[in-house]
Design a protein around this motif. Structure first.
Motif, mmCIF file in Angstrom:
data_model
loop_
_atom_site.group_PDB
_atom_site.id
_atom_site.type_symbol
_atom_site.label_atom_id
_atom_site.label_comp_id
_atom_site.label_asym_id
_atom_site.label_seq_id
_atom_site.Cartn_x
_atom_site.Cartn_y
_atom_site.Cartn_z
ATOM 1 N N GLU A 144 -0.677 88.708 16.487
ATOM 2 C CA GLU A 144 0.331 89.119 17.551
ATOM 3 C C GLU A 144 1.478 90.262 16.894
ATOM 4 O O GLU A 144 2.022 90.244 15.972
ATOM 5 N N ALA A 145 1.251 91.258 17.617
ATOM 6 C CA ALA A 145 2.143 92.543 17.337
ATOM 7 C C ALA A 145 3.493 92.177 17.861
ATOM 8 O O ALA A 145 3.721 92.003 19.120
ATOM 9 N N GLY A 146 4.388 92.286 16.754
ATOM 10 C CA GLY A 146 5.823 91.759 17.252
ATOM 11 C C GLY A 146 6.972 92.763 17.219
ATOM 12 O O GLY A 146 6.975 93.461 16.778
ATOM 13 N N SER A 147 8.020 92.173 17.867
ATOM 14 C CA SER A 147 9.439 92.833 17.875
ATOM 15 C C SER A 147 10.287 91.595 18.240
ATOM 16 O O SER A 147 9.804 90.349 18.633
ATOM 17 N N HIS A 148 11.626 91.948 17.821
ATOM 18 C CA HIS A 148 12.719 91.083 18.114
ATOM 19 C C HIS A 148 13.732 91.677 18.878
ATOM 20 O O HIS A 148 13.998 92.706 18.668
ATOM 21 N N GLY A 149 14.360 90.731 19.824
ATOM 22 C CA GLY A 149 15.601 91.462 20.583
ATOM 23 C C GLY A 149 15.048 92.076 21.883
ATOM 24 O O GLY A 149 13.869 92.120 22.062
ATOM 25 N N ASP A 150 15.791 92.669 22.585
ATOM 26 C CA ASP A 150 15.697 93.297 23.828
ATOM 27 C C ASP A 150 14.991 94.710 23.771
ATOM 28 O O ASP A 150 14.344 95.209 24.751
ATOM 29 N N ALA A 151 14.764 95.141 22.534
ATOM 30 C CA ALA A 151 14.078 96.547 22.208
ATOM 31 C C ALA A 151 13.678 96.534 20.829
ATOM 32 O O ALA A 151 14.474 96.056 19.939
ATOM 33 N N PRO A 152 12.430 97.071 20.638
ATOM 34 C CA PRO A 152 11.995 96.976 19.093
ATOM 35 C C PRO A 152 12.864 97.680 18.394
ATOM 36 O O PRO A 152 13.306 98.859 18.592
ATOM 37 N N SER A 153 12.884 97.277 17.074
ATOM 38 C CA SER A 153 13.450 98.139 16.051
ATOM 39 C C SER A 153 12.792 99.397 15.670
ATOM 40 O O SER A 153 11.624 99.812 16.178
#
Length: 320
Positions: A144-153
């Motif tokens: 699972e290719a991830g990000s956190h928050g409303d926009a990727p870091s």
């Protein structure tokens, strides 16, 4: 440099498998062997101590519900154990697809930071084409290719862009981790901006986001909308999940839904008192049937959709 092409047949840990041979339901987002304890939670583990219980659950679901395939989305930095997956698949009789890619930034392994998009892309392409860690087992999905928050870091932009480029090169789809359901539209914009077609993308954990408008937006763009934490009522109740799913179905997007339970720690196993991998079949789908879903719709949601996602199909015309 990177030409998109479809993947046929499915790539499982036991070798190629024609999608048409999968006649039972598919769990579209699960973990059978992982270790996320580096994030500070020692219970976020499924290791050799739990392999027997995991295998027994899958075997029982194959016998009771015809479980045909598990999409295992433990990727780089998440404690992926390919040898364990091979054993679990063989002993349970359930086919398993393994993933590659990078989870969200907190779990990126050493060496990820500082690497450019081209280097990261080549890492994924080598693994997809040559196998994982010398095992010869080839991933069948990027995720699972991830990000956190409303926009990727910034770092997540690089790993997600590499996922899109590797997907275009190899034909694999991309399944994302959207932390608590947030950031799905930004993920889709980034992935499609890198040239990946939306039907090759599944946006994860959308049942944790109480926003039917976002779900409709993602589906209308052509992406798959993953309701993949079914049973995790400590986050969101199944009542809310059912309400959100029915809204998406009523909006005409049944062909964009994926379902699963995302078992990600040993406490979720039935042997430990948890809801287990079978909660979708034993609890949630009966409630969906009671709300009016017929056998054809259930088959679409649990089998034809995930197979189409994995193989890159654009319609249900294929013999699935």
């Amino acid at each position: 440099m990177y030409e998109q092409r479809p993947v046929h047949p499915l790539r499982t840990v036991s070798g190629p498998l024609e999608a048409a041979r999968v006649r039972g339901p598919v769990l579209a987002h699960e973990h059978l062997a992982l270790d996320l304890s580096s994030g500070g939670d020692p219970t976020a583990v499924l290791d050799d101590r739990h392999r027997g219980a995991v295998t027994a659950e899958l075997a029982a679901l194959r016998e009771e519900f015809g479980l045909g395939l598990v999409v295992e989305l433990t990727c780089r930095g998440m404690g992926r154990d390919v040898a364990a997956l091979v054993r679990i698949s063989r002993e349970s009789g359930v086919a398993v697809v393994v993933g590659t890619g990078w989870y969200y930034e907190r779990f990126h392994p050493a060496g990820t930071a500082g690497a450019g998009v081209d280097e990261l892309t080549e890492v994924l392409v080598r693994e997809i084409e040559g196998g994982i860690d010398g095992t010869g087992v080839r991933p069948g999905v990027i995720g699972e290719a991830g990000s956190h928050g409303d926009a990727p870091s910034g770092q997540e932009v690089l790993t997600l862009t590499a996922a899109a480029r590797a997907a275009k090169s190899t034909g694999l789809p991309v399944a994302t981790h959207a932390q608590l359901g947030r950031g799905g539209p930004a993920q889709l914009e980034l992935l499609t901006g890198a040239g990946l077609e939306p039907h090759r993308v599944s946006i994860g954990h959308q049942d944790l986001l109480d926003d039917a408008g976002v779900h409709r937006e993602l589906a209308a763009e052509g992406a798959y909308v993953a309701f993949d934490t079914v049973g995790k009522e400590n986050y969101v109740s199944d009542d809310a999940r059912l309400r959100l799913l029915l809204a998406l179905l009523e909006a005409g997007h049944a062909d964009r839904v994926l379902l699963s339970c995302d078992i990600s720690r040993y406490g979720y196993l039935t042997s430990k008192g948890g809801t287990g991998y079978g909660h979708l079949f034993r609890s949630f789908l009966p409630r969906l049937r009671a709300a009016g879903a017929d056998d054809a719709l259930i088959d679409l949601l649990t089998r034809r959709n995930p197979l189409r996602f994995l193989t890159g199909g654009t319609s249900d015309d294929e013999e699935l």
